[in-house]
Design a protein around this motif. Structure first.
Motif, PDB file in Angstrom:
ATOM      1  N   ILE A 179       0.857  -1.189   0.000  1.00 17.26           N
ATOM      2  CA  ILE A 179       0.000   0.000   0.000  1.00 17.26           C
ATOM      3  C   ILE A 179       0.893   1.238   0.000  1.00 17.26           C
ATOM      4  O   ILE A 179       1.642   1.469   0.953  1.00 17.26           O
ATOM      5  N   PRO A 180       0.847   2.055  -1.045  1.00 15.85           N
ATOM      6  CA  PRO A 180       1.729   3.229  -1.106  1.00 15.85           C
ATOM      7  C   PRO A 180       1.317   4.306  -0.108  1.00 15.85           C
ATOM      8  O   PRO A 180       0.139   4.438   0.238  1.00 15.85           O
ATOM      9  N   GLN A 181       2.279   5.066   0.339  1.00 14.01           N
ATOM     10  CA  GLN A 181       2.036   6.101   1.341  1.00 14.01           C
ATOM     11  C   GLN A 181       1.072   7.167   0.841  1.00 14.01           C
ATOM     12  O   GLN A 181       0.357   7.797   1.627  1.00 14.01           O
ATOM     13  N   GLU A 182       1.005   7.342  -0.459  1.00 16.89           N
ATOM     14  CA  GLU A 182       0.181   8.417  -1.027  1.00 16.89           C
ATOM     15  C   GLU A 182      -1.312   8.235  -0.772  1.00 16.89           C
ATOM     16  O   GLU A 182      -2.085   9.197  -0.881  1.00 16.89           O
ATOM     17  N   VAL A 183      -1.752   7.023  -0.441  1.00 11.33           N
ATOM     18  CA  VAL A 183      -3.190   6.813  -0.216  1.00 11.33           C
ATOM     19  C   VAL A 183      -3.602   7.183   1.207  1.00 11.33           C
ATOM     20  O   VAL A 183      -4.798   7.263   1.502  1.00 11.33           O
ATOM     21  N   PHE A 184      -2.630   7.420   2.088  1.00 14.05           N
ATOM     22  CA  PHE A 184      -2.945   7.719   3.481  1.00 14.05           C
ATOM     23  C   PHE A 184      -3.238   9.206   3.666  1.00 14.05           C
ATOM     24  O   PHE A 184      -2.492  10.064   3.203  1.00 14.05           O
ATOM     25  N   GLU A 185      -4.348   9.471   4.352  1.00 14.70           N
ATOM     26  CA  GLU A 185      -4.750  10.842   4.652  1.00 14.70           C
ATOM     27  C   GLU A 185      -4.236  11.241   6.029  1.00 14.70           C
ATOM     28  O   GLU A 185      -4.126  10.405   6.935  1.00 14.70           O
ATOM     29  N   SER A 186      -3.943  12.535   6.184  1.00 15.99           N
ATOM     30  CA  SER A 186      -3.567  13.052   7.495  1.00 15.99           C
ATOM     31  C   SER A 186      -4.804  13.093   8.390  1.00 15.99           C
ATOM     32  O   SER A 186      -5.909  13.375   7.924  1.00 15.99           O
ATOM     33  N   ILE A 187      -4.620  12.798   9.672  1.00 12.37           N
ATOM     34  CA  ILE A 187      -5.756  12.813  10.596  1.00 12.37           C
ATOM     35  C   ILE A 187      -6.293  14.230  10.761  1.00 12.37           C
ATOM     36  O   ILE A 187      -7.502  14.456  10.795  1.00 12.37           O
ATOM     37  N   THR A 188      -5.403  15.200  10.876  1.00 20.36           N
ATOM     38  CA  THR A 188      -5.832  16.603  10.920  1.00 20.36           C
ATOM     39  C   THR A 188      -5.857  17.136   9.495  1.00 20.36           C
ATOM     40  O   THR A 188      -4.916  16.924   8.728  1.00 20.36           O
ATOM     41  N   ILE A 189      -6.921  17.822   9.137  1.00 24.70           N
ATOM     42  CA  ILE A 189      -7.101  18.192   7.729  1.00 24.70           C
ATOM     43  C   ILE A 189      -7.490  19.659   7.564  1.00 24.70           C
ATOM     44  O   ILE A 189      -8.161  20.238   8.408  1.00 24.70           O
ATOM     45  N   ASP A 190      -7.044  20.229   6.456  1.00 22.60           N
ATOM     46  CA  ASP A 190      -7.553  21.528   6.021  1.00 22.60           C
ATOM     47  C   ASP A 190      -8.005  21.456   4.567  1.00 22.60           C
ATOM     48  O   ASP A 190      -8.513  22.419   4.009  1.00 22.60           O
ATOM     49  N   SER A 191      -7.808  20.264   3.959  1.00 17.57           N
ATOM     50  CA  SER A 191      -8.278  20.038   2.595  1.00 17.57           C
ATOM     51  C   SER A 191      -8.433  18.537   2.386  1.00 17.57           C
ATOM     52  O   SER A 191      -7.890  17.733   3.147  1.00 17.57           O
ATOM     53  N   ILE A 192      -9.186  18.163   1.349  1.00 15.03           N
ATOM     54  CA  ILE A 192      -9.375  16.751   1.022  1.00 15.03           C
ATOM     55  C   ILE A 192      -9.153  16.539  -0.468  1.00 15.03           C
ATOM     56  O   ILE A 192      -9.306  17.460  -1.273  1.00 15.03           O
ATOM     57  N   ASP A 193      -8.781  15.316  -0.807  1.00 13.54           N
ATOM     58  CA  ASP A 193      -8.699  14.903  -2.205  1.00 13.54           C
ATOM     59  C   ASP A 193     -10.038  14.260  -2.546  1.00 13.54           C
ATOM     60  O   ASP A 193     -10.310  13.130  -2.151  1.00 13.54           O
ATOM     61  N   PHE A 194     -10.876  14.996  -3.269  1.00 17.42           N
ATOM     62  CA  PHE A 194     -12.194  14.483  -3.612  1.00 17.42           C
ATOM     63  C   PHE A 194     -12.191  14.025  -5.063  1.00 17.42           C
ATOM     64  O   PHE A 194     -12.315  14.828  -5.986  1.00 17.42           O
ATOM     65  N   ALA A 195     -11.993  12.733  -5.252  1.00 19.99           N
ATOM     66  CA  ALA A 195     -12.012  12.136  -6.591  1.00 19.99           C
ATOM     67  C   ALA A 195     -11.091  12.872  -7.557  1.00 19.99           C
ATOM     68  O   ALA A 195     -11.436  13.130  -8.706  1.00 19.99           O
ATOM     69  N   GLY A 196      -9.913  13.240  -7.058  1.00 16.25           N
ATOM     70  CA  GLY A 196      -8.921  13.862  -7.925  1.00 16.25           C
ATOM     71  C   GLY A 196      -8.892  15.373  -7.894  1.00 16.25           C
ATOM     72  O   GLY A 196      -8.106  15.991  -8.618  1.00 16.25           O
ATOM     73  N   ARG A 197      -9.718  15.999  -7.051  1.00 15.95           N
ATOM     74  CA  ARG A 197      -9.694  17.458  -6.925  1.00 15.95           C
ATOM     75  C   ARG A 197      -9.503  17.838  -5.462  1.00 15.95           C
ATOM     76  O   ARG A 197     -10.182  17.304  -4.582  1.00 15.95           O
ATOM     77  N   ALA A 198      -8.577  18.749  -5.212  1.00 17.24           N
ATOM     78  CA  ALA A 198      -8.340  19.217  -3.848  1.00 17.24           C
ATOM     79  C   ALA A 198      -9.417  20.226  -3.464  1.00 17.24           C
ATOM     80  O   ALA A 198      -9.692  21.170  -4.206  1.00 17.24           O
ATOM     81  N   ILE A 199     -10.044  20.007  -2.311  1.00 20.95           N
ATOM     82  CA  ILE A 199     -11.075  20.909  -1.809  1.00 20.95           C
ATOM     83  C   ILE A 199     -10.622  21.465  -0.462  1.00 20.95           C
ATOM     84  O   ILE A 199     -10.300  20.705   0.458  1.00 20.95           O
TER      85      ILE A 199
END
Length: 297
Positions: A142-162
């Protein structure tokens, strides 16, 4: 002859790689907590958790109790896995036609400790899917790129940063809660059929759950990430019902949208909701929902 053989082996290796890879890294998301890792892909939630116990009867019994596995529950060794294991499947009836399936694997990992995998399905578990991800996780694929940070200010929504407000937080993988600004969960799928089935299961589960009732249900035309599609909209009423969910929010009705659509190169199932006492934009939607969808007039 050697050259032909080499070409054949090369082509076979490409086919094998494509079958094994299946583009999962573009669909998979994960979150690491202190003790457990949570995953979501193709509409399936699953998790892995490692315990510093040897794979013995005594250790397994202790862990069975922890995960509410009873003595009479059938425990089967899955010989298709290259790891010593026991597989237990438990079913909970939600409606006449919908069951929640909890699939557990107690696996002796490469460190000779026990890693427990849980997979959540509706109606029927997919053992091919389960084995694939157990192997990927235990083999550290499992590559590291799929892991999300627990604290967030943006999300990757189906390929777009929100960009999100600082008050938003994860309640699960691909599930965002923004107090008084809405909530949504989503999953990335390989096919539109998978996305449609996933969102239908979510709707059915909500429709028949206890603790409230649907007072309005309709299909509406929307723009979802710029794509014209339809969403099912319901208003779920908690008036006069003692509900932890309603009690925390202070709201009386919850408006929910269920969407399955192609988004860029992905297929997405998405459930979006807001309470009657949440903040609303001019469109009538809560701010979080407004970031990904608009109601067509």
């Amino acid at each position: 002859m050697k050259k032909i053989t080499s070409i054949i082996l090369f082509l076979l290796s490409i086919v094998t790689y494509c079958q094994n890879n299946d583009g999962f890294t573009k669909r998979l998301k994960a979150i690491n907590s202190k003790t457990k890792t949570y995953y979501n892909v193709d509409g399936v939630d699953f998790s892995s958790e490692t315990f510093s116990y040897d794979f013995s009867e005594k250790s397994l019994k202790k862990l069975y109790r922890k995960f509410s596995i009873k003595e009479e529950d059938l425990k089967i060794k899955d010989d298709s896995l290259n790891f010593n294991n026991f597989h237990i499947t438990k079913s909970v009836k939600l409606t006449e036609n919908l069951n929640a399936i909890n699939s557990f694997y107690f696996v002796e990992d490469k460190n000779k400790t026990i890693t427990i995998f849980w997979f959540g399905f509706y109606n029927k578990n997919d053992e091919v899917f389960e084995r694939k991800y157990i192997n990927r996780i235990l083999n550290k694929e499992i590559p590291q790129e799929v892991f999300e940070s627990i604290t967030i200010d943006s999300i990757d929504f189906a390929g777009r940063a929100i960009i999100l407000s600082n008050s938003c937080y994860w309640t699960n993988v691909n599930t965002i809660q923004c107090p008084y600004n809405g909530e949504m969960n989503w999953s990335i799928h390989k096919t539109i059929e998978s996305a449609q089935q996933s969102i239908q299961n979510q709707f059915t589960s909500t429709k028949y759950q206890k603790g409230g009732k649907i007072i309005n249900e309709e299909d509406v035309d929307i723009l979802f990430e710029g794509t014209e599609t339809k969403a099912k909209r319901i208003i779920y009423d908690f008036t006069g019902v003692k509900s932890l969910l309603a009690g925390v929010s202070g709201g009386k009705t919850l408006t929910i949208y269920y969407v399955a659509s192609k988004v860029r190169e992905n297929y997405v199932s998405c459930c979006l909701s807001f309470w009657n006492n949440d903040v609303k934009t001019e469109s009538g939607l809560a701010p979080l929902l407004n970031k990904v969808m608009q109601i067509k007039n």
